[in-house]
Design an enzyme around this catalytic site. Sequence first.
Site, PDB file in Angstrom:
ATOM      1  N   GLY A  18       0.828  -1.196   0.000  1.00  0.00           N
ATOM      2  CA  GLY A  18       0.000   0.000   0.000  1.00  0.00           C
ATOM      3  C   GLY A  18       0.861   1.243   0.000  1.00  0.00           C
ATOM      4  O   GLY A  18       2.021   1.203   0.430  1.00  0.00           O
ATOM      5  N   CYS A  50       5.971  -0.385   6.948  1.00  0.00           N
ATOM      6  CA  CYS A  50       5.656   0.805   6.151  1.00  0.00           C
ATOM      7  C   CYS A  50       6.863   1.153   5.287  1.00  0.00           C
ATOM      8  O   CYS A  50       8.000   1.128   5.769  1.00  0.00           O
ATOM      9  CB  CYS A  50       5.338   1.966   7.090  1.00  0.00           C
ATOM     10  SG  CYS A  50       4.927   3.500   6.242  1.00  0.00           S
ATOM     11  N   HIS A  73      -4.240   1.741   7.609  1.00  0.00           N
ATOM     12  CA  HIS A  73      -2.865   2.236   7.698  1.00  0.00           C
ATOM     13  C   HIS A  73      -2.629   3.370   6.692  1.00  0.00           C
ATOM     14  O   HIS A  73      -2.090   4.425   7.045  1.00  0.00           O
ATOM     15  CB  HIS A  73      -1.908   1.056   7.435  1.00  0.00           C
ATOM     16  CG  HIS A  73      -0.456   1.403   7.366  1.00  0.00           C
ATOM     17  ND1 HIS A  73       0.479   0.898   8.238  1.00  0.00           N
ATOM     18  CD2 HIS A  73       0.242   2.207   6.507  1.00  0.00           C
ATOM     19  CE1 HIS A  73       1.676   1.376   7.928  1.00  0.00           C
ATOM     20  NE2 HIS A  73       1.559   2.170   6.873  1.00  0.00           N
ATOM     21  N   HIS A  97      -2.008   7.726   6.984  1.00  0.00           N
ATOM     22  CA  HIS A  97      -1.000   8.565   6.317  1.00  0.00           C
ATOM     23  C   HIS A  97      -1.625   9.871   5.809  1.00  0.00           C
ATOM     24  O   HIS A  97      -1.024  10.937   5.892  1.00  0.00           O
ATOM     25  CB  HIS A  97      -0.388   7.838   5.120  1.00  0.00           C
ATOM     26  CG  HIS A  97       0.742   6.907   5.474  1.00  0.00           C
ATOM     27  ND1 HIS A  97       1.895   7.329   6.094  1.00  0.00           N
ATOM     28  CD2 HIS A  97       0.904   5.581   5.255  1.00  0.00           C
ATOM     29  CE1 HIS A  97       2.715   6.284   6.253  1.00  0.00           C
ATOM     30  NE2 HIS A  97       2.135   5.216   5.761  1.00  0.00           N
TER      31      HIS A  97
HETATM   32 NI    NI Z   1       2.831   3.267   5.568  1.00  0.00          NI
END
Ligand code: NI
Length: 168
Positions: free
Chosen positions: A46, A91, A133, A137
């Site tokens: 992602g 991440c 998630h 951001h």
């Molecule tokens: Ni991330």
Amino acid sequence: MTILKILQYPDERLHKVAAPISVVTDEIRLLAQDMAETMYTANGIGLAATQVDAHQRLIVIDVSDTRDQLHVFINPEIIAVKGESDYQEGCLSVPGIFEKIKRAENITIRATGLDGNLFELDADGLFAVCIQHEMDHLMGRVFIEYLSQLKQSRIRSKLKKRQRDVKP
Ligand code: NI
């Protein structure tokens, strides 16, 4: 297509709040394409526009093993949540750090697609976690900010040291 530069924590720009997208223009479609290319190249599942320093409400996700199930969400909104899960998250902006974070297990999301039309979708498991998630951001929030202050400062020093070490 262009591979974009992914901001690395603790870059201050990761804390900017993204603005809603009022019209899905060619520019937005190109950004989504470049973000997808960037995500696939980095082996991520992602990516939020915030991470490539484009502060608009756009995320791309592909949690499939075959890497051919791209989802693009513009102005995503969570309209229902159910249950709780705690997946180990990572991440692309916080490389090498993996931590369990509590999230909703099932979510219903409403978003605009690349065709400009609104749609709703139910997600669970890893897909639901990833959406939450990436949406964080867009609000300027990085997943490690759910951890204790002590853990966060350890991660910050570790990453800063690593960033210094790779500089020529
Ligand atoms: Ni991330």
